[in-house]
Design a protein around this motif. Sequence first.
Motif, PDB file in Angstrom:
ATOM      1  N   ARG A   1     -12.001  16.572 -21.926  1.00 19.29           N
ATOM      2  CA  ARG A   1     -11.528  16.262 -20.578  1.00 19.29           C
ATOM      3  C   ARG A   1     -12.644  15.744 -19.665  1.00 19.29           C
ATOM      4  O   ARG A   1     -12.394  14.983 -18.737  1.00 19.29           O
TER       5      ARG A   1
ATOM      6  N   LYS B   1      -7.123  22.942 -12.465  1.00 12.75           N
ATOM      7  CA  LYS B   1      -5.848  22.705 -13.151  1.00 12.75           C
ATOM      8  C   LYS B   1      -5.369  21.301 -12.800  1.00 12.75           C
ATOM      9  O   LYS B   1      -5.295  20.950 -11.634  1.00 12.75           O
TER      10      LYS B   1
ATOM     11  N   VAL C   1      -2.653  17.192  -0.733  1.00 14.55           N
ATOM     12  CA  VAL C   1      -2.617  17.697  -2.109  1.00 14.55           C
ATOM     13  C   VAL C   1      -3.986  18.226  -2.520  1.00 14.55           C
ATOM     14  O   VAL C   1      -4.103  19.310  -3.092  1.00 14.55           O
TER      15      VAL C   1
ATOM     16  N   ILE D   1       1.374   2.867  -3.314  1.00 12.98           N
ATOM     17  CA  ILE D   1       0.342   3.814  -3.766  1.00 12.98           C
ATOM     18  C   ILE D   1       0.585   5.173  -3.116  1.00 12.98           C
ATOM     19  O   ILE D   1       0.462   6.226  -3.751  1.00 12.98           O
ATOM     20  N   LEU D   2       0.966   5.134  -1.822  1.00 15.79           N
ATOM     21  CA  LEU D   2       1.224   6.381  -1.098  1.00 15.79           C
ATOM     22  C   LEU D   2       2.352   7.158  -1.776  1.00 15.79           C
ATOM     23  O   LEU D   2       2.258   8.378  -1.972  1.00 15.79           O
TER      24      LEU D   2
ATOM     25  N   ARG E   1       4.790  22.573 -10.125  1.00 15.52           N
ATOM     26  CA  ARG E   1       5.014  22.938 -11.518  1.00 15.52           C
ATOM     27  C   ARG E   1       4.473  24.334 -11.803  1.00 15.52           C
ATOM     28  O   ARG E   1       3.446  24.726 -11.259  1.00 15.52           O
ATOM     29  N   LYS E   2       5.176  25.040 -12.666  1.00 20.72           N
ATOM     30  CA  LYS E   2       4.800  26.423 -12.937  1.00 20.72           C
ATOM     31  C   LYS E   2       3.470  26.504 -13.676  1.00 20.72           C
ATOM     32  O   LYS E   2       2.541  27.154 -13.250  1.00 20.72           O
ATOM     33  N   GLU E   3       3.417  25.830 -14.815  1.00 14.71           N
ATOM     34  CA  GLU E   3       2.222  25.916 -15.657  1.00 14.71           C
ATOM     35  C   GLU E   3       1.470  24.597 -15.618  1.00 14.71           C
ATOM     36  O   GLU E   3       2.062  23.550 -15.756  1.00 14.71           O
ATOM     37  N   LEU E   4       0.166  24.688 -15.425  1.00 14.26           N
ATOM     38  CA  LEU E   4      -0.652  23.477 -15.486  1.00 14.26           C
ATOM     39  C   LEU E   4      -1.734  23.686 -16.518  1.00 14.26           C
ATOM     40  O   LEU E   4      -2.299  24.766 -16.629  1.00 14.26           O
ATOM     41  N   LYS E   5      -1.990  22.651 -17.283  1.00 16.66           N
ATOM     42  CA  LYS E   5      -3.037  22.809 -18.284  1.00 16.66           C
ATOM     43  C   LYS E   5      -4.399  22.481 -17.671  1.00 16.66           C
ATOM     44  O   LYS E   5      -4.498  21.798 -16.686  1.00 16.66           O
TER      45      LYS E   5
ATOM     46  N   LEU F   1      -2.211   7.174   3.702  1.00  9.21           N
ATOM     47  CA  LEU F   1      -2.585   7.290   2.294  1.00  9.21           C
ATOM     48  C   LEU F   1      -3.716   8.312   2.144  1.00  9.21           C
ATOM     49  O   LEU F   1      -3.690   9.166   1.253  1.00  9.21           O
TER      50      LEU F   1
ATOM     51  N   VAL G   1      -0.873   2.871   7.732  1.00  9.63           N
ATOM     52  CA  VAL G   1      -0.545   3.095   6.324  1.00  9.63           C
ATOM     53  C   VAL G   1      -1.780   3.599   5.573  1.00  9.63           C
ATOM     54  O   VAL G   1      -1.692   4.524   4.760  1.00  9.63           O
TER      55      VAL G   1
ATOM     56  N   ARG H   1      -4.149  26.236  -6.166  1.00 12.40           N
ATOM     57  CA  ARG H   1      -2.947  26.865  -5.623  1.00 12.40           C
ATOM     58  C   ARG H   1      -2.786  28.315  -6.038  1.00 12.40           C
ATOM     59  O   ARG H   1      -1.880  28.994  -5.588  1.00 12.40           O
TER      60      ARG H   1
ATOM     61  N   LEU I   1      -6.442  11.352  -7.735  1.00 13.13           N
ATOM     62  CA  LEU I   1      -6.149  11.478  -6.305  1.00 13.13           C
ATOM     63  C   LEU I   1      -7.386  11.153  -5.473  1.00 13.13           C
ATOM     64  O   LEU I   1      -7.289  10.536  -4.411  1.00 13.13           O
TER      65      LEU I   1
ATOM     66  N   VAL J   1       0.841  -1.201   0.000  1.00 12.14           N
ATOM     67  CA  VAL J   1       0.000   0.000   0.000  1.00 12.14           C
ATOM     68  C   VAL J   1       0.878   1.253   0.000  1.00 12.14           C
ATOM     69  O   VAL J   1       0.507   2.283  -0.567  1.00 12.14           O
ATOM     70  N   LEU J   2       2.053   1.137   0.630  1.00  9.23           N
ATOM     71  CA  LEU J   2       2.971   2.278   0.642  1.00  9.23           C
ATOM     72  C   LEU J   2       3.337   2.716  -0.771  1.00  9.23           C
ATOM     73  O   LEU J   2       3.614   3.889  -1.012  1.00  9.23           O
TER      74      LEU J   2
ATOM     75  N   LEU K   1       3.258   6.944  -4.897  1.00  2.15           N
ATOM     76  CA  LEU K   1       2.760   7.447  -6.180  1.00  2.15           C
ATOM     77  C   LEU K   1       1.985   8.743  -5.972  1.00  2.15           C
ATOM     78  O   LEU K   1       2.178   9.735  -6.687  1.00  2.15           O
ATOM     79  N   VAL K   2       1.106   8.729  -4.946  1.00  2.00           N
ATOM     80  CA  VAL K   2       0.309   9.924  -4.641  1.00  2.00           C
ATOM     81  C   VAL K   2       1.219  11.089  -4.300  1.00  2.00           C
ATOM     82  O   VAL K   2       1.040  12.208  -4.790  1.00  2.00           O
TER      83      VAL K   2
ATOM     84  N   VAL L   1       2.889  12.394  -7.535  1.00  2.00           N
ATOM     85  CA  VAL L   1       1.942  13.161  -8.353  1.00  2.00           C
ATOM     86  C   VAL L   1       1.669  14.512  -7.692  1.00  2.00           C
ATOM     87  O   VAL L   1       1.668  15.561  -8.346  1.00  2.00           O
ATOM     88  N   GLY L   2       1.473  14.493  -6.373  1.00  2.00           N
ATOM     89  CA  GLY L   2       1.141  15.715  -5.650  1.00  2.00           C
ATOM     90  C   GLY L   2       2.247  16.738  -5.731  1.00  2.00           C
ATOM     91  O   GLY L   2       2.004  17.917  -5.978  1.00  2.00           O
TER      92      GLY L   2
ATOM     93  N   LEU M   1       2.347  18.295  -9.152  1.00  3.82           N
ATOM     94  CA  LEU M   1       1.211  19.184  -9.366  1.00  3.82           C
ATOM     95  C   LEU M   1       1.383  20.511  -8.651  1.00  3.82           C
ATOM     96  O   LEU M   1       1.089  21.570  -9.191  1.00  3.82           O
ATOM     97  N   LEU M   2       1.856  20.439  -7.384  1.00  2.00           N
ATOM     98  CA  LEU M   2       1.896  21.652  -6.575  1.00  2.00           C
ATOM     99  C   LEU M   2       3.110  22.507  -6.888  1.00  2.00           C
ATOM    100  O   LEU M   2       3.138  23.682  -6.539  1.00  2.00           O
TER     101      LEU M   2
END
Lengths: 168, 495
Positions: free
Chosen positions: B31, B97, B138, A150-151, A164-168, B131, B127, B144, B105, A147-148, A153-154, A157-158, A161-162
């Motif tokens: 989308r 965004k 996030v 997945i943690l 990066r300068k530009e998000l589409k 999670l 755990v 943001r 998520l 399960v860790l 991975l999250v 991704v997070g 996302l938080l």
Amino acid sequence: MPELTDILFYAFAGLTLLCGFLCVANPFSRNPVTSAMFLVLTIISMAGLYVLLHAFFLAAIQVLVYAGAVMVLFLFVIMLLDIREEERRKLNGAAVGVGAIAVGTLAGILTRALWHAEPLAKVATSEGATRPLGKILFTQYLLPFEVLSILLLVAMVGVILLSRKELK
Amino acid sequence: MNYSLLSLEILLTLLGVGVLLGDLWIPASARKLIGYGAATGAGILLTYAIGSGAPADGTAFGGLFVVDALSNYFKGFFLLAALVVLLLTVSQSDTIKGYAEYCALILFATVGMLFAASANDFVLMFVALELITVTFFVLVSYDRNRSGSLEAGVKYLIMGALASAFMVFGIALIFGSAGTTNFYEIAAHQSTLAKSPVFLIGLLLTLVGLGFKIAAVPFQMWAPDVYQGAPAITTAFLATGSKAAGFALLLRVAFSAVPEITAHWSRLFLVMGVLTLLYGSFCAIAQRSVKRLMGYSSIANAGYLLLGIAAVSLNGSTAVLTYLGGYIFTVLAGFAVISAIAAHTGSDDVSAFAGLGQRSPILATGLTVSLVSLAGIPPMAGFFGKFLLLKAVAAHAGTERFFLVALLAACVGVVISLYYYFGVIRSIFWPRSVADLTVIPVDGATRLALILSIAGVFYIGIFPNSLVVGARQAAAGLAPQTAVAAKAPAAPAHH
């Protein structure tokens, strides 16, 4: 003639204390980066002590996590802060007082505990070894371990996302 | 080993990864498909989970993972919450965004909740909670470009990390004194462990971590700020899924792992519950932001639920489960409206809801139903949960003065809640002044989510038996409780 392990123990213990002292009260430099470097040395000497106790896994983790990851974080924070201001700061009387009390109390507790402790006949060597730890992680606690993933991975991704300068 | 027990978790994880990858091939103009796809997947899993496809009871991974009536009960609600929340995201697919990642998520947080519902071991519990919590760090700071969202994210991060530290320290103490982290094995030795102060301290520290998740006093300080700052859709999921996961674990730890100690600590839960519900109720009075109001309302509701746990009876646990079921539908209906309004007007102040009755009848109906149900008025779902809960507490009130005090406090809380919930309803239908009476458009997905939640609120309110039977089964499944059940008063009569 003292045994090699005894010599190594005193060498590592002495190094730990010396570097620990230089980390908090270095008479030659008030630079936080120097302090952080001495903290790295303290941690590595402690890893040496763990090796002497046969806790090889703990020693490796100590170097990898503390001397590696955590110290990099420390250095980042130091570099992001204004170092000059820190250098100018004089010793704070109240802080020294509180620190002295804390050290005194801790030393008292430790001496008392060590005084009353029965001397160990033999150090348990299996504790902290890598093999039983790996075994338990991949048998009994396999599911939380998976399960860790997945943690992680999250978290990955997070972070992207938080930050990066530009998000589409 | 029987891997089919984990089928829901595995499929949902695959769905989450699929959504992440799907973003690479689906053009930006289409989308919405991602949101619909994720919602459809969650819907299929939901019908699978509550239908015949539900895995039979059993344990996997050496008793670490358990499937029983309780886990199945919660899993249905987690998937339902995920489905409704995903439907709500569709209308904002252009403004969020990183939309695909947002959906993914949400799915991963749901995976964490499913594992939490099935966790029968402190390690898996930790755990699973991590999670959920890390995903919400996030999700809370997702908007943001708005400083409020980032502020909420940082607050949640710091408080969450602190709570996790307490919990993992507690688990270390529990493992140190019990030599195991499995709930059943701990239950087998609980009478000896109850004498070990190290074990009890460990258990208390673990409760700190769970108290944070359910936002109980004194670990509630993050809730109003985070509820207000987070994007409305995130708040909806935080108030339903994350809170219910905390209660699922609290029930399991309290009644599966250490029922004897819980019976001793009944007053601790009672005091916590009373303080929590009074704090939430009194602080909610002065709120102008509806999201913040829901934050305090969520604290108050955690207080009522803690009273049900403090009753330490089959009826108490049944009431907690029934209450949670109704609460999830109710809160989802409310946040479906709040998120639509926030997306349209950019505000969640009470004034933004002024004249909603004329601007959008369906949104006005949704929020009214939600608030009336939260206030506990029949025939809504919220009434029956509160009724069962107070009945379970009242069963002890005759013999113990503490429970009588708690009952009175709960009544005070209900009366205060009438005031602040109806303040919002008055603003919806009888506003003091309305500047803007333009119609607020509501898209199909939001409409579907809203109808689903409203129907749930009424269905549970009018036919509570359907839920209570499942809740009672789930509560009875918390093994050592059945011994208490014989002494508990007879099951309430259903109308």
